[in-house]
Design an enzyme around this catalytic site. Structure first.
Site, short mmCIF file in Angstrom:
data_model
loop_
_atom_site.label_atom_id
_atom_site.label_comp_id
_atom_site.label_asym_id
_atom_site.label_seq_id
_atom_site.Cartn_x
_atom_site.Cartn_y
_atom_site.Cartn_z
CG HIS A 274 -1.87 -1.15 1.24
ND1 HIS A 274 -1.62 -2.29 1.95
CD2 HIS A 274 -3.06 -1.35 0.59
CE1 HIS A 274 -2.61 -3.15 1.77
NE2 HIS A 274 -3.49 -2.61 0.95
CG ASP A 456 22.26 2.10 -27.76
OD1 ASP A 456 22.10 2.85 -28.75
OD2 ASP A 456 21.78 0.96 -27.68
#
Length: 631
Positions: A274, A456
């Protein structure tokens, strides 16, 4: 701090957040906005401003309606489910087929999807009662669901409840009211949290292990087992499991800010579902280290909530995505968990990997261990139509062969050029120069590539350079140019990765073919042509499309001069390199026509294409190697 003399409505967000009552009011606001968002804005303007400026983005229509709409969406896409009118309840659409069998109901707050409605189906749950986000469902809706399954002629109802105060109270009250109406109802409270070393009065929290209770109870109900026996058997199973979670950061309830904050080098251990904080914070570490720490904690006998797993034990392993972890990371964690457990002598009978019980978008995982024997495994393996239950192989994970030998490479034509000879040595020097150049350009190429997305390109070329360096350490390269290019092609296809690896592999494979018969300058010119043709055929790029092909194409045009009698190796190659560098620089003004950059607005592409820059740099390195030490 001193009380501000400003009126509440004129408080700045910063001043308000520093006030002592901020966090108490913030808690109230979070839940109030789920119920009366318009009134909150009118009554507490500074709170509304603070919330609006710091809430996380959510793809919802309204905060108040998100739980209803999420459940409606699941039902709309699953013909085997139905909503119970007037309630946030989902039920099997074939309730009439359950006459004489036990019905299984579960539920809790929304935000844990696919739990719990994803586990409705034959062989699992009969229905689910959902609350608002992280909020227990209403007693009236729970009672309505119990009545609905009772009216279908079921032989009693089992409520499967996670151990949270609100859930226990609301499901418990609904149970008592139903029993007062003469409906047979039992309740099992699941507490599988292994975080706390000292048991608290509230007991262990209910976590992802609850899904396994759904499965076991569902298989028993499907087999026609009675209510009392199902209750007793799943109660025993619930005591033989444990769950522990870890998260890289928190989550946020729709309309609210994140529930807790973590520094970049911390992770939260032992948290619930939660958004509440865990039992402690630990330093960020590798996946292997974190998984080892989790399993150590879960199985430590000094931990009152531990799972008594030891060498020789047989377990079901659940690797659960808490909502925001990538599938890449999930696979890494699963591998680490399997290796760690098997290294302890634990037999993994089944492994379930996926998202089973989430905490909204929390980027974390939980591990669940359930001790099993063969009868329990049969219940885990029993058929179910629940959409969120994975298609698990009904064989043990431990003991399976996880790899097979790669097929043998085809026999090579013997290299008539001596390895280690002058040609081989010259090729090795050229390759070393190329590798050093690419490694030195890694950050520059990545920076250029970030304009088009993933950033990259430098990393990809550096990976290729390191692979070539490793290959050269194994021995001298072939003296035959054709065999050298073929070897490099296979190496880059395997190690370089990405579209660059495929394109270079295509280029080198095709370029090797003309060099099988001859290795003079016209043959090298033909090799360049063949390589460029293959790149265009499969890569679909053309000169002017702002790709690596632009540099190579410009060089290839100059290398046509090698076909002329008496052409100079270095003179022509020098011009080719200069043309390639000029073409690479010219890509900064081109409209991208191929590759990932073609999806980016040209207004954002004001730097040279990184692939073109890399290709030109490779050609420059080859030229300098051929020119000798003084180049």
């Amino acid at each position: 701090m001193p009380r501000s003399t400003q009126t509440q409505t004129s408080l700045s967000v910063a001043t308000w957040e520093q006030s002592q009552c901020y966090y108490s009011a913030r808690f109230l606001l979070t839940w109030a906005t789920l119920l009366i968002p318009e009134q909150v804005a009118q009554l507490w303007p500074p709170l509304e401003v603070a919330q609006r400026t710091q809430t996380s983005k959510k793809l919802v229509n309204t905060v108040a309606g998100c739980a209803d709409e999420a459940l409606a969406g699941l039902v709309a896409c699953n013909p085997h489910l139905q909503l119970l009118q007037g309630h946030r309840v989902a039920l099997r659409s074939d309730l009439d087929s359950l006459k004489g069998r036990v019905a299984l109901l579960s539920g809790g707050g929304s935000g844990h999807e696919p739990a719990h409605a994803g586990f409705i189906g034959k062989g699992m749950l009969t229905g689910v009662i959902a609350g608002a986000v992280f909020t227990s469902p209403a007693v009236g809706s729970i009672l309505a669901a119990i009545r609905a399954v009772a009216q279908a002629g079921t032989a009693g109802t089992l409520l499967i409840v996670k151990n949270y105060t609100g859930d226990r109270l609301n499901f418990g009250l609904a149970r008592e009211q139903a029993r007062a109406e003469g409906i047979p109802v039992e309740m099992v409270v699941v507490g599988d949290d292994s975080a706390f070393t000292v048991l608290k009065k509230a007991g262990r929290r209910g976590l992802c292990g609850t899904v396994l209770i759904h499965k076991v109870a569902g298989a028993l109900a499907e087999a026609g087992v009675g209510l009392e026996e199902i209750t007793n058997r799943v109660s025993v199973v619930a005591k033989a499991m444990g769950t522990l979670g870890v998260s890289l950061s928190s989550c946020s309830v729709p309309g609210s800010r994140p529930t807790f904050e973590l520094s970049p080098d911390e992770v939260e251990l032992g948290l619930g579902i939660h958004g509440e904080a865990g039992v402690r914070r630990i330093k960020m570490a590798s996946a292997d280290e974190i998984v080892t720490l989790m399993l150590d904690h879960m199985t430590n006998s000094s931990n009152v909530s531990h799972v008594p797993v030891q060498s020789g034990s047989s377990v079901v392993l659940m690797v659960n995505n808490l909502g925001g972890l990538s599938f890449l990371e999930l696979g890494i964690v699963a591998d680490a968990a399997v290796r760690s457990l098997e290294g302890r002598g634990v037999k993994i009978a089944r492994a379930l990997v996926g998202t089973f019980m989430s905490a909204l978008e929390m980027p974390g995982i939980s591990l669940t261990l359930l001790l099993v024997d063969e009868p329990l495994l049969k219940l885990i393996d029993a058929e179910t139509t629940a959409s969120a239950w994975p298609n698990v192989a009904k064989v043990s994970v431990t003991g399976q062969k996880r790899s097979r030998a790669a097929p043998a490479e085809p026999l090579e034509v013997p290299d008539t050029t001596a390895a280690g000879g002058s040609a081989s040595q010259q090729m090795a020097l050229a390759l070393e120069r190329v590798c050093a150049t690419l490694l030195g350009l890694e950050e520059h190429l990545n920076a250029l590539d970030r304009a088009a997305g993933d950033g990259d390109c430098g990393t990809t070329h550096s990976r290729a350079a390191r692979a070539i360096q490793g290959w050269l350490k194994e021995g001298p390269p072939p003296g035959s140019p054709a065999q050298l290019l073929s070897k490099l092609s296979l190496l880059l296809l395997e190690k370089m990765g990405g579209s660059s690896g495929a394109l270079y592999g295509l280029f080198l494979t095709a370029a090797a073919q003309p060099l099988k018969a001859k290795t003079d300058l016209p043959a090298w010119s033909a090799a360049m042509e063949a390589g460029l043709e293959a790149m265009q055929k499969y890569g679909k790029a053309a000169p002017g499309d702002r790709t690596m092909l632009d540099s190579l194409w410009a060089a290839g045009q100059e290398l046509q001069a090698w076909k002329s009698p008496g052409a100079s190796l270095l003179h022509v190659l020098t011009k080719a390199v200069q043309s390639a560098e000029a073409a690479a620089e010219a890509t900064k003004t081109m409209e991208a026509g191929a590759g990932r950059a073609s999806y980016i607005s040209s207004a954002r592409l004001d730097q040279p294409d990184p692939g073109a820059v890399a290709a030109a740099a490779i050609l420059r390195a080859i030229l300098e190697a051929l020119q000798g030490p003084g180049a």
